[in-house]
Design a protein around this motif. Structure first.
Motif, PDB file in Angstrom:
ATOM      1  N   UNK A  57       0.832  -1.197   0.000  1.00  0.00           N
ATOM      2  CA  UNK A  57       0.000   0.000   0.000  1.00  0.00           C
ATOM      3  C   UNK A  57       0.868   1.249   0.000  1.00  0.00           C
ATOM      4  N   UNK A  58       0.482   2.277  -0.759  1.00  0.00           N
ATOM      5  CA  UNK A  58       1.220   3.540  -0.706  1.00  0.00           C
ATOM      6  C   UNK A  58       0.909   4.339   0.568  1.00  0.00           C
ATOM      7  N   UNK A  59      -0.152   3.976   1.265  1.00  0.00           N
ATOM      8  CA  UNK A  59      -0.513   4.683   2.495  1.00  0.00           C
ATOM      9  C   UNK A  59       0.555   4.442   3.565  1.00  0.00           C
ATOM     10  N   UNK A  60       0.900   5.497   4.280  1.00  0.00           N
ATOM     11  CA  UNK A  60       1.926   5.439   5.317  1.00  0.00           C
ATOM     12  C   UNK A  60       1.276   5.500   6.696  1.00  0.00           C
ATOM     13  N   UNK A  61       1.436   4.444   7.469  1.00  0.00           N
ATOM     14  CA  UNK A  61       0.954   4.439   8.846  1.00  0.00           C
ATOM     15  C   UNK A  61       2.126   4.867   9.726  1.00  0.00           C
ATOM     16  N   UNK A  62       2.019   6.037  10.337  1.00  0.00           N
ATOM     17  CA  UNK A  62       3.080   6.564  11.202  1.00  0.00           C
ATOM     18  C   UNK A  62       2.807   6.129  12.638  1.00  0.00           C
ATOM     19  N   UNK A  63       3.834   5.602  13.280  1.00  0.00           N
ATOM     20  CA  UNK A  63       3.668   5.167  14.660  1.00  0.00           C
ATOM     21  C   UNK A  63       4.959   5.377  15.448  1.00  0.00           C
ATOM     22  N   UNK A  64       4.835   5.357  16.769  1.00  0.00           N
ATOM     23  CA  UNK A  64       5.979   5.545  17.661  1.00  0.00           C
ATOM     24  C   UNK A  64       6.838   4.291  17.630  1.00  0.00           C
ATOM     25  N   UNK A  65       8.125   4.452  17.359  1.00  0.00           N
ATOM     26  CA  UNK A  65       9.007   3.290  17.279  1.00  0.00           C
ATOM     27  C   UNK A  65       9.358   2.729  18.658  1.00  0.00           C
ATOM     28  N   UNK A  66       8.974   3.413  19.720  1.00  0.00           N
ATOM     29  CA  UNK A  66       9.270   2.934  21.068  1.00  0.00           C
ATOM     30  C   UNK A  66       8.105   2.164  21.690  1.00  0.00           C
ATOM     31  N   UNK A  67       6.892   2.673  21.510  1.00  0.00           N
ATOM     32  CA  UNK A  67       5.735   2.022  22.137  1.00  0.00           C
ATOM     33  C   UNK A  67       4.745   1.461  21.122  1.00  0.00           C
ATOM     34  N   UNK A  68       4.951   1.724  19.854  1.00  0.00           N
ATOM     35  CA  UNK A  68       4.137   1.274  18.714  1.00  0.00           C
ATOM     36  C   UNK A  68       2.749   1.898  18.655  1.00  0.00           C
ATOM     37  N   UNK A  69       2.535   3.007  19.351  1.00  0.00           N
ATOM     38  CA  UNK A  69       1.248   3.695  19.242  1.00  0.00           C
ATOM     39  C   UNK A  69       1.070   4.240  17.828  1.00  0.00           C
ATOM     40  N   UNK A  70      -0.090   3.957  17.241  1.00  0.00           N
ATOM     41  CA  UNK A  70      -0.405   4.505  15.928  1.00  0.00           C
ATOM     42  C   UNK A  70      -0.752   5.975  16.078  1.00  0.00           C
ATOM     43  N   UNK A  71      -0.177   6.802  15.209  1.00  0.00           N
ATOM     44  CA  UNK A  71      -0.349   8.246  15.320  1.00  0.00           C
ATOM     45  C   UNK A  71      -1.203   8.822  14.203  1.00  0.00           C
ATOM     46  N   UNK A  72      -0.807   8.573  12.956  1.00  0.00           N
ATOM     47  CA  UNK A  72      -1.602   9.072  11.839  1.00  0.00           C
ATOM     48  C   UNK A  72      -1.306   8.263  10.587  1.00  0.00           C
ATOM     49  N   UNK A  73      -2.231   8.401   9.636  1.00  0.00           N
ATOM     50  CA  UNK A  73      -2.097   7.768   8.329  1.00  0.00           C
ATOM     51  C   UNK A  73      -1.996   8.873   7.288  1.00  0.00           C
ATOM     52  N   UNK A  74      -1.064   8.721   6.352  1.00  0.00           N
ATOM     53  CA  UNK A  74      -0.900   9.689   5.271  1.00  0.00           C
ATOM     54  C   UNK A  74      -0.802   8.922   3.959  1.00  0.00           C
ATOM     55  N   UNK A  75      -1.440   9.466   2.934  1.00  0.00           N
ATOM     56  CA  UNK A  75      -1.385   8.859   1.608  1.00  0.00           C
ATOM     57  C   UNK A  75      -1.153   9.963   0.591  1.00  0.00           C
ATOM     58  N   UNK A  76      -0.043   9.892  -0.114  1.00  0.00           N
ATOM     59  CA  UNK A  76       0.338  10.931  -1.082  1.00  0.00           C
ATOM     60  C   UNK A  76      -0.663  11.079  -2.220  1.00  0.00           C
ATOM     61  N   UNK A  77      -1.557  10.113  -2.401  1.00  0.00           N
ATOM     62  CA  UNK A  77      -2.600  10.252  -3.424  1.00  0.00           C
ATOM     63  C   UNK A  77      -3.582  11.363  -3.057  1.00  0.00           C
ATOM     64  N   UNK A  78      -3.657  11.706  -1.769  1.00  0.00           N
ATOM     65  CA  UNK A  78      -4.489  12.803  -1.272  1.00  0.00           C
ATOM     66  C   UNK A  78      -3.598  13.689  -0.393  1.00  0.00           C
ATOM     67  N   UNK A  79      -2.672  14.433  -1.006  1.00  0.00           N
ATOM     68  CA  UNK A  79      -1.620  15.136  -0.256  1.00  0.00           C
ATOM     69  C   UNK A  79      -2.118  16.232   0.682  1.00  0.00           C
ATOM     70  N   UNK A  80      -3.320  16.696   0.501  1.00  0.00           N
ATOM     71  CA  UNK A  80      -3.840  17.758   1.369  1.00  0.00           C
ATOM     72  C   UNK A  80      -4.378  17.210   2.690  1.00  0.00           C
ATOM     73  N   UNK A  81      -4.522  15.878   2.796  1.00  0.00           N
ATOM     74  CA  UNK A  81      -5.131  15.270   3.978  1.00  0.00           C
ATOM     75  C   UNK A  81      -4.134  14.480   4.805  1.00  0.00           C
ATOM     76  N   UNK A  82      -4.405  14.414   6.092  1.00  0.00           N
ATOM     77  CA  UNK A  82      -3.722  13.505   7.011  1.00  0.00           C
ATOM     78  C   UNK A  82      -4.821  12.935   7.902  1.00  0.00           C
TER      79      UNK A  82
END
Length: 140
Positions: A57-82
């Motif tokens: 998937x091109x979608x990027x799931x951003x998360x904390x590398x220490x505790x693995x908490x999911x923070x946000x999802x970003x997809x360059x196909x919709x660059x104005x949104x997070x």
């Protein structure tokens, strides 16, 4: 971060959300404007791209590398949104008058969705965007 859609409105039961969040079977993404995202401590964040069969998937799931908490999802196909995960927001969020339960055909067998009378249900993706749902409910 600024959002026109701050209600925890759509609950996704897909296998990717289930596995990447370790949640009770769903994840709630909010819509926000990407240009308002401010990150302190980016060095503590890593990105995951879900794999579906042979496809990444091109979608990027951003998360904390220490505790693995999911923070946000970003997809360059919709660059104005997070799409911040509601579970990562410490401030109070408004309660929506209804919710959309999506990807129910993919939910884990052990998950029992808490679907209330006004809620919408979809086996796959809904035919209504989050923005359109907000407009229909006069939440904007």
């Amino acid at each position: 971060m600024s959002s026109k859609h701050p209600y925890p409105y759509s609950l996704c039961y897909c296998s990717i959300c289930l596995k990447t969040t370790g949640s009770g079977g769903f994840v709630i993404n909010l819509n926000a404007q990407y240009d308002t995202l401010e990150v302190i401590g980016r060095k503590h964040i890593t990105v995951y791209h879900a794999k579906i069969g042979d496809t990444t998937s091109p979608a990027e799931c951003h998360f904390c590398k220490h505790c693995s908490s999911n923070l946000w999802l970003y997809d360059a196909r919709w660059p104005e949104l997070v799409h911040p995960f509601a579970s990562a927001i410490d401030s109070e969020l408004p309660i929506p008058p209804e919710r959309t339960h999506l990807m129910l055909a993919s939910k884990a067998s052990w998950v029992t969705p808490h679907i209330q009378k006004p809620d919408k249900q979809f086996d796959e993706c809904p035919d209504e965007s989050i923005a359109a749902g907000y407009q229909r409910l006069n939440l904007e």
